[in-house]
Design a protein around this motif. Structure first.
Motif, short mmCIF file in Angstrom:
data_model
loop_
_atom_site.label_atom_id
_atom_site.label_comp_id
_atom_site.label_asym_id
_atom_site.label_seq_id
_atom_site.Cartn_x
_atom_site.Cartn_y
_atom_site.Cartn_z
N MET A 132 0.84 -1.19 0.00
CA MET A 132 0.00 0.00 0.00
C MET A 132 0.88 1.25 0.00
SD MET A 132 -2.96 1.09 2.74
CE MET A 132 -4.55 0.88 1.98
N THR A 133 0.52 2.22 -0.80
CA THR A 133 1.30 3.45 -0.92
C THR A 133 0.97 4.41 0.22
OG1 THR A 133 1.26 3.24 -3.33
CG2 THR A 133 1.79 5.41 -2.42
N ILE A 134 2.01 5.01 0.79
CA ILE A 134 1.80 6.01 1.84
C ILE A 134 1.24 7.28 1.21
CG2 ILE A 134 2.94 7.47 3.54
CD1 ILE A 134 4.96 5.27 3.99
N TYR A 135 0.22 7.81 1.85
CA TYR A 135 -0.43 9.02 1.33
C TYR A 135 -0.64 9.99 2.50
CZ TYR A 135 -3.85 12.04 -0.97
OH TYR A 135 -4.51 13.12 -1.50
N ILE A 136 -0.31 11.26 2.29
CA ILE A 136 -0.50 12.29 3.31
C ILE A 136 -1.31 13.42 2.70
CG2 ILE A 136 0.59 13.87 4.94
CD1 ILE A 136 3.13 12.17 4.74
N LYS A 137 -2.36 13.82 3.38
CA LYS A 137 -3.16 14.96 2.93
C LYS A 137 -3.37 15.91 4.10
CE LYS A 137 -7.74 12.90 3.74
NZ LYS A 137 -9.04 12.54 3.11
N PRO A 138 -3.49 17.22 3.83
CA PRO A 138 -3.70 18.17 4.92
C PRO A 138 -5.03 17.94 5.61
CG PRO A 138 -3.92 19.26 2.79
CD PRO A 138 -3.41 17.88 2.51
N ILE A 139 -5.06 18.06 6.92
CA ILE A 139 -6.30 17.90 7.67
C ILE A 139 -7.20 19.11 7.47
CG2 ILE A 139 -7.25 17.80 10.02
CD1 ILE A 139 -4.89 15.98 10.73
N SER A 140 -6.61 20.29 7.39
CA SER A 140 -7.38 21.52 7.22
C SER A 140 -6.85 22.27 6.00
CB SER A 140 -7.27 22.40 8.46
OG SER A 140 -7.81 23.68 8.21
N LEU A 141 -7.74 22.62 5.09
CA LEU A 141 -7.33 23.39 3.92
C LEU A 141 -7.01 24.83 4.30
CD1 LEU A 141 -9.83 22.07 1.21
CD2 LEU A 141 -7.45 21.43 1.59
N GLU A 142 -7.48 25.27 5.48
CA GLU A 142 -7.13 26.62 5.95
C GLU A 142 -5.66 26.68 6.37
OE1 GLU A 142 -9.79 27.57 9.10
OE2 GLU A 142 -11.54 27.77 7.78
N ARG A 143 -5.11 25.53 6.82
CA ARG A 143 -3.70 25.44 7.20
C ARG A 143 -3.08 24.23 6.51
NH1 ARG A 143 -6.31 27.01 11.84
NH2 ARG A 143 -6.63 24.87 12.49
N PRO A 144 -2.89 24.28 5.20
CA PRO A 144 -2.45 23.11 4.43
C PRO A 144 -1.02 22.69 4.71
CG PRO A 144 -2.52 25.05 3.01
CD PRO A 144 -3.15 25.45 4.31
N ASP A 145 -0.24 23.53 5.40
CA ASP A 145 1.14 23.19 5.72
C ASP A 145 1.32 22.73 7.17
OD1 ASP A 145 2.00 23.89 3.14
OD2 ASP A 145 2.17 25.99 3.71
N PHE A 146 0.19 22.51 7.87
CA PHE A 146 0.26 22.14 9.28
C PHE A 146 -0.78 21.08 9.58
CE2 PHE A 146 -0.39 23.44 13.93
CZ PHE A 146 0.77 22.79 14.36
N ALA A 147 -0.33 19.92 10.05
CA ALA A 147 -1.16 18.78 10.43
C ALA A 147 -1.68 18.03 9.19
CB ALA A 147 -2.32 19.18 11.32
N GLY A 148 -1.12 16.84 9.02
CA GLY A 148 -1.51 16.00 7.89
C GLY A 148 -2.06 14.66 8.37
N LEU A 149 -2.95 14.09 7.57
CA LEU A 149 -3.50 12.76 7.84
C LEU A 149 -2.73 11.76 6.99
CD1 LEU A 149 -5.76 11.16 9.30
CD2 LEU A 149 -7.16 11.49 7.25
N LEU A 150 -2.06 10.83 7.66
CA LEU A 150 -1.21 9.85 6.98
C LEU A 150 -1.92 8.51 6.91
CD1 LEU A 150 2.60 9.31 7.56
CD2 LEU A 150 1.06 7.36 7.46
N SER A 151 -1.93 7.91 5.73
CA SER A 151 -2.53 6.58 5.56
C SER A 151 -1.58 5.72 4.73
CB SER A 151 -3.89 6.69 4.86
OG SER A 151 -3.77 7.33 3.60
N GLY A 152 -1.79 4.42 4.77
CA GLY A 152 -1.01 3.52 3.94
C GLY A 152 0.03 2.72 4.68
N ILE A 153 0.06 2.79 6.02
CA ILE A 153 0.99 1.95 6.78
C ILE A 153 0.28 1.32 7.97
CG2 ILE A 153 2.99 3.39 6.18
CD1 ILE A 153 2.99 4.30 9.15
N SER A 154 0.84 0.22 8.42
CA SER A 154 0.42 -0.42 9.66
C SER A 154 1.62 -0.44 10.60
CB SER A 154 -0.07 -1.85 9.42
OG SER A 154 -0.18 -2.56 10.64
#
Length: 295
Positions: free
Chosen positions: A1-23
């Motif tokens: 599975m590929t690791i994917y990170i997206k911003p949690i808030s579009l108001e602060r896209p450079d702070f706090a990301g949601l990471l998926s794709g690992i166990s």
């Protein structure tokens, strides 16, 4: 599975990301760790959902990011400690797994977690990453808020930035707990918590960005009278914790949150302290004291 990170808030896209794709339970590769490290360089806070892990699995994951700290910053160094010295016990539980009594000294000490702070800034070599796993959380309250000290630095007026540069602050848990009126220390605790010097402005090794280095543990500035130092630090803290710089994490069971103590402050928010709140933290050490790092 590929690791994917997206911003949690579009108001602060450079702070706090949601990471998926690992166990975390299944372990990660060096390549996975490099992707996560790059993500931390950008976001400074990463959230992983549904990570049902043991302390050993959490520790093994954390070791990918640098040398590990021992849990020496709390008051419980006895043989009856609930968790091993590899794990910081971020809970309101005693050694038998029961909610601590309101007058338990360890519970009073732990209230310092509700002050804005940076983990281990009271150590000569402070921490790099903190990795916190939610094992049992109350139904409401007890969020963890994070302040982006890079963005806070960028928003300072140029004359204030100039005033901050080259300043050295002393950090100690004697300062942070003193703010709460926690002043009864043993001689050994006072000796262990002697103030250590830290830069007020740091350059982040991974991103190259400048940031403030603030914490409730900071209680003095070299070559400044104490009242002058304290008011200046308070003004900086008030600036850095304005809503536009803050992400508030609402915990779900089995969340794992990683944050970079070189670029953030954090604090726990109020909750019903008669309810169980059990989180386990591993801590990755930085590579050198801040006075030895390039700004």
């Amino acid at each position: 599975m590929t690791i994917y990170i997206k911003p949690i808030s579009l108001e602060r896209p450079d702070f706090a990301g949601l990471l998926s794709g690992i166990s975390v339970a299944n372990g990660i590769s060096k390549d996975d760790a490099a992707v996560i490290e790059n993500g931390m360089n950008h976001y400074a806070v990463l959230v992983l959902r549904d990570q049902q892990i043991t302390d050993d699995q959490q520790y093994a994951f954390s070791e990918h990011f640098g040398p590990m700290e021992q849990a020496t910053g709390d008051l419980d160094k006895s043989g009856t400690r609930r968790l091993s010295m590899k794990i910081n016990d971020i809970s309101n539980l005693d050694e038998d797994g029961n909610v601590m009594a309101i007058d338990d000294r360890r519970r009073q000490f732990s209230l310092g977690n509700r002050l804005w702070h940076s983990d281990s800034s009271f150590k000569k070599t402070p921490s790099k990453f903190s990795i916190l796993s939610a094992r049992d959380i109350p139904a409401s309250g007890g969020n963890t808020q994070f302040s982006d000290l890079r963005a806070a630095w960028d928003a300072l007026a140029p004359e204030i930035q100039m005033e901050c540069m080259d300043k050295i602050c002393d950090h100690s848990q004697l300062y942070s707990r003193g703010l709460l009126g926690f002043t009864e220390w043993t001689e050994a605790e006072v000796a262990f918590n002697q103030p250590v010097p830290q830069r007020l402005v740091r350059r982040h090794a991974g991103s190259g960005r400048l940031s403030l280095y603030l914490s409730a543990h900071a209680g003095a500035i070299h070559d400044q009278p104490m009242p002058e130092a304290r008011i200046f630090l308070r003004e900086l803290n008030e600036h850095a914790t304005q809503p536009q710089f803050v992400y508030s994490h609402e915990w779900q069971a089995s969340d794992l949150v990683i944050w970079d103590n070189r670029a953030t402050m954090h604090r726990a928010t109020r909750y019903d302290s008669e309810k169980v709140r059990d989180l386990h933290r591993t801590t990755v050490s930085d590579n050198a004291p801040t006075l030895q790092q390039h700004v």
